[in-house]
Design a protein around this motif. Structure first.
Motif, mmCIF file in Angstrom:
data_model
loop_
_atom_site.group_PDB
_atom_site.id
_atom_site.type_symbol
_atom_site.label_atom_id
_atom_site.label_comp_id
_atom_site.label_asym_id
_atom_site.label_seq_id
_atom_site.Cartn_x
_atom_site.Cartn_y
_atom_site.Cartn_z
ATOM 1 N N THR A 283 8.252 -2.516 11.125
ATOM 2 C CA THR A 283 9.294 -1.506 10.923
ATOM 3 C C THR A 283 10.252 -1.917 9.828
ATOM 4 O O THR A 283 10.632 -1.104 8.965
ATOM 5 N N GLU A 284 10.675 -3.185 9.824
ATOM 6 C CA GLU A 284 11.627 -3.663 8.824
ATOM 7 C C GLU A 284 11.068 -3.557 7.408
ATOM 8 O O GLU A 284 11.794 -3.290 6.461
ATOM 9 N N PHE A 285 9.759 -3.758 7.259
ATOM 10 C CA PHE A 285 9.152 -3.718 5.933
ATOM 11 C C PHE A 285 8.873 -2.288 5.468
ATOM 12 O O PHE A 285 8.903 -2.010 4.260
ATOM 13 N N ILE A 286 8.577 -1.377 6.394
ATOM 14 C CA ILE A 286 8.108 -0.048 6.024
ATOM 15 C C ILE A 286 9.218 0.999 6.002
ATOM 16 O O ILE A 286 9.158 1.964 5.237
ATOM 17 N N SER B 193 0.473 3.008 13.668
ATOM 18 C CA SER B 193 -0.858 3.383 14.155
ATOM 19 C C SER B 193 -1.890 2.332 13.778
ATOM 20 O O SER B 193 -2.719 1.927 14.609
ATOM 21 N N ALA B 194 -1.848 1.887 12.533
ATOM 22 C CA ALA B 194 -2.801 0.869 12.084
ATOM 23 C C ALA B 194 -2.646 -0.417 12.877
ATOM 24 O O ALA B 194 -3.641 -1.069 13.235
ATOM 25 N N PHE B 195 -1.414 -0.779 13.192
ATOM 26 C CA PHE B 195 -1.172 -2.009 13.935
ATOM 27 C C PHE B 195 -1.570 -1.870 15.406
ATOM 28 O O PHE B 195 -1.966 -2.848 16.047
ATOM 29 N N TYR C 254 5.099 7.421 6.917
ATOM 30 C CA TYR C 254 4.592 6.087 6.569
ATOM 31 C C TYR C 254 4.745 5.120 7.745
ATOM 32 O O TYR C 254 3.853 4.301 8.002
ATOM 33 N N MET C 255 5.872 5.225 8.446
ATOM 34 C CA MET C 255 6.083 4.325 9.575
ATOM 35 C C MET C 255 5.117 4.661 10.714
ATOM 36 O O MET C 255 4.626 3.765 11.402
ATOM 37 N N VAL C 256 4.826 5.954 10.901
ATOM 38 C CA VAL C 256 3.859 6.355 11.918
ATOM 39 C C VAL C 256 2.481 5.789 11.588
ATOM 40 O O VAL C 256 1.794 5.244 12.456
ATOM 41 N N PHE D 105 0.825 -1.210 0.000
ATOM 42 C CA PHE D 105 0.000 0.000 0.000
ATOM 43 C C PHE D 105 0.860 1.261 0.000
ATOM 44 O O PHE D 105 0.638 2.197 -0.780
ATOM 45 N N PHE D 106 1.866 1.297 0.888
ATOM 46 C CA PHE D 106 2.707 2.486 0.982
ATOM 47 C C PHE D 106 3.654 2.617 -0.211
ATOM 48 O O PHE D 106 4.079 3.723 -0.545
#
Length: 268
Positions: A215-218, A148-150, A142-144, A127-128
């Motif tokens: 975090t590792e993915f985003i 937040s979604a998680f 994007y990480m925020v 998505f990002f």
């Protein structure tokens, strides 16, 4: 006729032994890590005396300080966003009559809890990636948003539980006395709900603080958090300062979880 005794799992043969083994397997590795964070030597498995030098090394490391700042910024912003969304969702699903599709909404909100974290991470990555390509923005936002979604379901559960345990008598009385919906919420609902909101915020903060898969993915280059920085260090070589960082993270987590537990027990 003899009275029937109540069943208790603690009286089963071997219960105490199994419980003790479970606690040992869970907490002995953590205790070992904490102990070796005070090791004077560089060996991860040989005790060479007590020392605080690895904490000094960790604090003096520029990369550790940058990762710590990123961690706190992301966790704080994600906590604010997820708690606000979770509070609104909890109000919308509890402060009204049951409606068709309510269970489906519960399922959608709690979805990150039920699927593997890596699935959520891959979905957010795709998505990002589309957003990055269309907007050209590659910042920390994007990480925020991902954190937040998680964290929303983690904040939602204690807030919803608090709302479900609150009597609506005072809110109804306020309406009878011609208070507006906003006045009722600000003066009655929100003060009574605040322990649940604080508990949800603390749980969301701890969740964001500790998550590493998402975090590792985003993350983009230069956006390491403490968990992702530690993972990168472990891939190269095991250094004792990683034990010190892990102990500090463990301490912060324990403090937040203790506060969450105390707030969750608070009664009207």
């Amino acid at each position: 006729m003899s009275k029937r005794k109540n069943f208790s799992a603690t009286r089963l043969p071997g219960f105490t032994l199994i419980a003790m083994l479970t606690f040992v397997m869970l907490y002995l590795p953590i205790a070992t890590l904490v102990g070796f964070s005070f090791n004077a030597g560089e060996s991860p498995s040989i005790w060479e005396g007590f020392s605080l030098k690895w904490y000094g090394v960790a604090f003096a490391n520029v990369e550790v300080r940058a990762a710590a700042i990123t961690t706190l910024v992301v966790a704080s912003l994600a906590t604010v966003v997820s708690t606000i969304v979770a509070t609104l969702a909890a109000l919308g699903t509890t402060r009204r009559k049951a409606f068709k599709g309510q269970t489906l909404i519960y399922l959608a909100i709690n979805q990150p809890l039920m699927v593997p974290e890596i699935v959520t991470a891959v979905a957010l990555l795709i998505f990002f990636a589309v957003l990055k390509k269309s907007t050209g923005y590659t910042g920390i936002g994007y990480m925020v948003l991902a954190h937040s979604a998680f964290c929303i379901p983690f904040a939602y559960l204690p807030i919803r539980a608090r709302l479900e345990g609150m009597d609506m008598t005072l809110e109804t009385a306020a309406g009878d006395l011609y208070a507006s919906a906003w006045q009722t919420f600000r003066r009655i609902t929100l003060p009574l709900l605040m322990p649940g909101i604080l508990a949800g915020a603390m749980l969301a903060f701890v969740t964001s603080l500790d998550t590493v898969v998402i975090t590792e993915f985003i993350k983009s280059p230069g956006q390491d958090t403490l968990p992702s920085y530690m993972l990168g260090q472990l891939r190269r070589a095991m250094k004792p300062d990683v034990n010190a960082i892990s102990t500090l993270l463990l301490g912060i987590t324990l403090v937040m979880l203790t506060a969450f537990f105390l707030l969750s027990r608070k009664r009207d």
